[in-house]
Design a protein around this motif. Structure first.
Motif, PDB file in Angstrom:
ATOM      1  N   TYR A  23     -21.482 -26.832 -40.127  1.00 42.69           N
ATOM      2  CA  TYR A  23     -22.866 -26.986 -39.694  1.00 42.69           C
ATOM      3  C   TYR A  23     -23.495 -25.584 -39.640  1.00 42.69           C
ATOM      4  N   PRO A  24     -24.805 -25.490 -39.778  1.00 44.45           N
ATOM      5  CA  PRO A  24     -25.448 -24.175 -39.707  1.00 44.45           C
ATOM      6  C   PRO A  24     -25.457 -23.633 -38.278  1.00 44.45           C
ATOM      7  N   VAL A  25     -25.554 -22.307 -38.176  1.00 41.74           N
ATOM      8  CA  VAL A  25     -25.508 -21.633 -36.864  1.00 41.74           C
ATOM      9  C   VAL A  25     -26.747 -21.953 -36.035  1.00 41.74           C
ATOM     10  N   SER A  26     -27.776 -22.481 -36.630  1.00 44.78           N
ATOM     11  CA  SER A  26     -28.964 -22.840 -35.855  1.00 44.78           C
ATOM     12  C   SER A  26     -28.678 -23.960 -34.866  1.00 44.78           C
ATOM     13  N   PHE A  27     -27.580 -24.713 -35.073  1.00 43.56           N
ATOM     14  CA  PHE A  27     -27.192 -25.753 -34.113  1.00 43.56           C
ATOM     15  C   PHE A  27     -26.698 -25.154 -32.807  1.00 43.56           C
ATOM     16  N   LEU A  28     -26.298 -23.896 -32.829  1.00 44.98           N
ATOM     17  CA  LEU A  28     -25.850 -23.210 -31.617  1.00 44.98           C
ATOM     18  C   LEU A  28     -26.900 -22.263 -31.053  1.00 44.98           C
ATOM     19  N   ASP A  29     -28.092 -22.296 -31.613  1.00 47.38           N
ATOM     20  CA  ASP A  29     -29.143 -21.342 -31.240  1.00 47.38           C
ATOM     21  C   ASP A  29     -28.680 -19.903 -31.410  1.00 47.38           C
ATOM     22  N   THR A  31     -29.436 -17.763 -34.092  1.00 48.47           N
ATOM     23  CA  THR A  31     -30.136 -17.430 -35.336  1.00 48.47           C
ATOM     24  C   THR A  31     -29.857 -16.000 -35.800  1.00 48.47           C
ATOM     25  N   GLU A  32     -29.469 -15.123 -34.887  1.00 52.74           N
ATOM     26  CA  GLU A  32     -29.167 -13.739 -35.301  1.00 52.74           C
ATOM     27  C   GLU A  32     -27.947 -13.668 -36.205  1.00 52.74           C
ATOM     28  N   ALA A  33     -27.107 -14.719 -36.175  1.00 53.45           N
ATOM     29  CA  ALA A  33     -25.923 -14.740 -37.033  1.00 53.45           C
ATOM     30  C   ALA A  33     -26.282 -14.935 -38.495  1.00 53.45           C
ATOM     31  N   GLU A  34     -27.525 -15.324 -38.774  1.00 59.34           N
ATOM     32  CA  GLU A  34     -27.940 -15.453 -40.164  1.00 59.34           C
ATOM     33  C   GLU A  34     -28.000 -14.113 -40.893  1.00 59.34           C
ATOM     34  N   ARG A  35     -27.976 -13.010 -40.155  1.00 63.61           N
ATOM     35  CA  ARG A  35     -28.058 -11.683 -40.763  1.00 63.61           C
ATOM     36  C   ARG A  35     -26.694 -11.150 -41.192  1.00 63.61           C
ATOM     37  N   GLY A  36     -25.645 -11.921 -41.016  1.00 60.66           N
ATOM     38  CA  GLY A  36     -24.318 -11.465 -41.389  1.00 60.66           C
ATOM     39  C   GLY A  36     -23.528 -12.561 -42.074  1.00 60.66           C
ATOM     40  N   ASP A  37     -22.192 -12.362 -42.105  1.00 66.77           N
ATOM     41  CA  ASP A  37     -21.319 -13.333 -42.776  1.00 66.77           C
ATOM     42  C   ASP A  37     -20.224 -13.850 -41.850  1.00 66.77           C
ATOM     43  N   LYS A  38     -20.512 -13.862 -40.549  1.00 69.08           N
ATOM     44  CA  LYS A  38     -19.487 -14.273 -39.577  1.00 69.08           C
ATOM     45  C   LYS A  38     -19.752 -15.710 -39.126  1.00 69.08           C
ATOM     46  N   ILE A  39     -18.631 -16.433 -38.858  1.00 71.57           N
ATOM     47  CA  ILE A  39     -18.682 -17.858 -38.505  1.00 71.57           C
ATOM     48  C   ILE A  39     -18.232 -18.040 -37.066  1.00 71.57           C
ATOM     49  N   PHE A  40     -18.388 -19.260 -36.557  1.00 75.08           N
ATOM     50  CA  PHE A  40     -17.963 -19.645 -35.206  1.00 75.08           C
ATOM     51  C   PHE A  40     -16.884 -20.719 -35.336  1.00 75.08           C
ATOM     52  N   LEU A  41     -15.722 -20.459 -34.738  1.00 78.76           N
ATOM     53  CA  LEU A  41     -14.584 -21.390 -34.771  1.00 78.76           C
ATOM     54  C   LEU A  41     -14.337 -21.958 -33.382  1.00 78.76           C
ATOM     55  N   VAL A  85     -17.015 -26.109 -37.548  1.00 73.64           N
ATOM     56  CA  VAL A  85     -17.231 -24.690 -37.815  1.00 73.64           C
ATOM     57  C   VAL A  85     -18.721 -24.490 -38.086  1.00 73.64           C
ATOM     58  N   TYR A  86     -19.265 -23.450 -37.501  1.00 78.09           N
ATOM     59  CA  TYR A  86     -20.677 -23.120 -37.698  1.00 78.09           C
ATOM     60  C   TYR A  86     -20.755 -21.819 -38.525  1.00 78.09           C
ATOM     61  N   MET A  87     -21.544 -21.864 -39.570  1.00 76.97           N
ATOM     62  CA  MET A  87     -21.647 -20.721 -40.479  1.00 76.97           C
ATOM     63  C   MET A  87     -23.099 -20.503 -40.871  1.00 76.97           C
ATOM     64  N   PRO A  88     -23.434 -19.310 -41.343  1.00 76.69           N
ATOM     65  CA  PRO A  88     -24.819 -19.042 -41.774  1.00 76.69           C
ATOM     66  C   PRO A  88     -25.240 -20.013 -42.875  1.00 76.69           C
TER      67      PRO A  88
END
Length: 353
Positions: A23-29, A31-41, A85-88
């Motif tokens: 899912y996109p990182v916008s689901f976790l609020d 949005t600053e993660a869109e500027r990189g290549d790191k994910i949430f596990l 997993v949440y990713m850009p």
């Protein structure tokens, strides 16, 4: 759910493998993660990674097995829901993923990059004042780069997209604490300007008839009417006399030579008269040598006055006689010759007084 499908306690040996729904990182609020290549596990992934002997920083290979697309990324936090997993969003676009699609994660070890070549999508990226500085600031949020990915760069409220077309020493490199050289390829919409050959002016075709002749005559007259450029003329000034008098233009004067008296002629008039025309003829032919020197204006000492007098006498009639040589004056008895300098002519004085 999906974490247990691949071994539960860490997969195979020292490698981490798991599958999650993305899912996109916008689901976790975030949005600053869109500027990189790191994910949430999820937190369970951290527990399994802690039991394995993996290299740090943690890097992962993300694969869409349905379409065969792969990329690499890092991890930012372990706060995702289990099995997710949440990713850009730009990473999901590179992998051709939709919300809820399944992706496979695998731990990876990447070499430090030494060179990367980028290609902007638009020529607008070249309008940035210092694109290298902007790129360096953006890549600080990235942990790795993979050939074939399209990376977004946000600058001045605009988003630019750049393709990774080459990397060394491998197609996937780590950019954490490394000195990497960057090169740029021409943008995708760049058009090479076409060089046009210089246009040659067509030569006017020759026309026959009175109109062509009149045009040619008019052109010649126009060229003749054009003022000529001033040229340098040597000695074109006027003369000046030292005595202040006006300078009068004079011409060369031919002065006849006096009738010579040949030895042995006995003073006869016949021989003298016969010789006179010959001498006069010789004088006329050599007027530039004898008796024909022009009177130069500005001469003060009157060197040509004698020639002028001889010319006047010749014009009056008869041959002019040569001037008599000046006879030296006889000295009177008891008279000393005059001289400018006289030696020993002063008064005498005695040392005794």
């Amino acid at each position: 759910m999906f974490g247990g499908m691949f071994g539960g306690q860490g997969g195979f040996g020292s490698r981490f493998e798991a599958s999650y729904r993305c899912y996109p990182v916008s689901f976790l609020d975030k949005t600053e993660a869109e500027r990189g290549d790191k994910i949430f596990l999820p937190p369970s992934a951290l527990d399994r990674l802690a039991q394995l002997h993996i290299d740090y920083p943690m890097l992962f290979q993300v694969e869409n097995r349905r379409d065969g697309r792969k990329t690499h990324c890092g991890v930012l936090e372990f706060i995702a829901d289990e099995g997710m997993v949440y990713m850009p969003y730009w990473m999901m676009q590179n992998l051709l993923l939709q919300e809820g699609d399944v992706v496979a994660l695998r731990s990876a070890t990447l070499p430090k990059g030494s060179f990367v070549k980028l290609q902007p999508h638009s020529t607008d990226f070249l309008d940035i004042t210092n694109p290298r500085a902007v790129l360096e600031t953006t890549l600080r949020n990235f942990s790795c780069l993979t050939v074939g990915d399209t990376v977004p760069i946000n600058y001045n409220n605009r988003r630019y997209f750049i393709d990774i077309i080459e990397a060394k020493p491998a197609d996937a490199i780590s950019v954490i604490e490394t000195d990497c050289n960057v090169d740029f390829a021409p943008p995708l919409d760049y058009v090479e300007p076409v060089r046009q050959p210089p246009q040659q002016q067509p030569e006017p075709m020759a026309a026959d008839g009175p109109e062509a002749a009149a045009a040619a005559a008019g052109g010649a007259a126009a060229q003749a009417e054009q003022p000529q450029e001033p040229r340098f003329l040597a000695f074109a000034g006027s003369g000046r006399r030292l005595d202040g008098k006006a300078v009068s233009e004079s011409r060369p004067v031919s002065v006849p030579l006096p009738t010579p008296v040949w030895p042995g002629s006995g003073g006869g008039s016949s021989s003298s008269a016969a010789a006179a025309p010959a001498v006069a003829a010789a004088g006329d032919g050599a007027s530039g040598v004898v008796g024909s020197a022009p009177k130069r204006p500005g001469k003060v000492f009157g060197g040509n006055r004698l020639q002028a007098k001889l010319a006047d006498k010749a014009a009056g009639g008869g041959a002019a006689k040569p001037p008599a040589a000046p006879t030296p004056e006889k000295k009177k008895e008891g008279e000393e010759p005059e001289s400018g300098f006289k030696a020993f002519q002063g008064k005498g004085y005695s040392l005794k007084g």
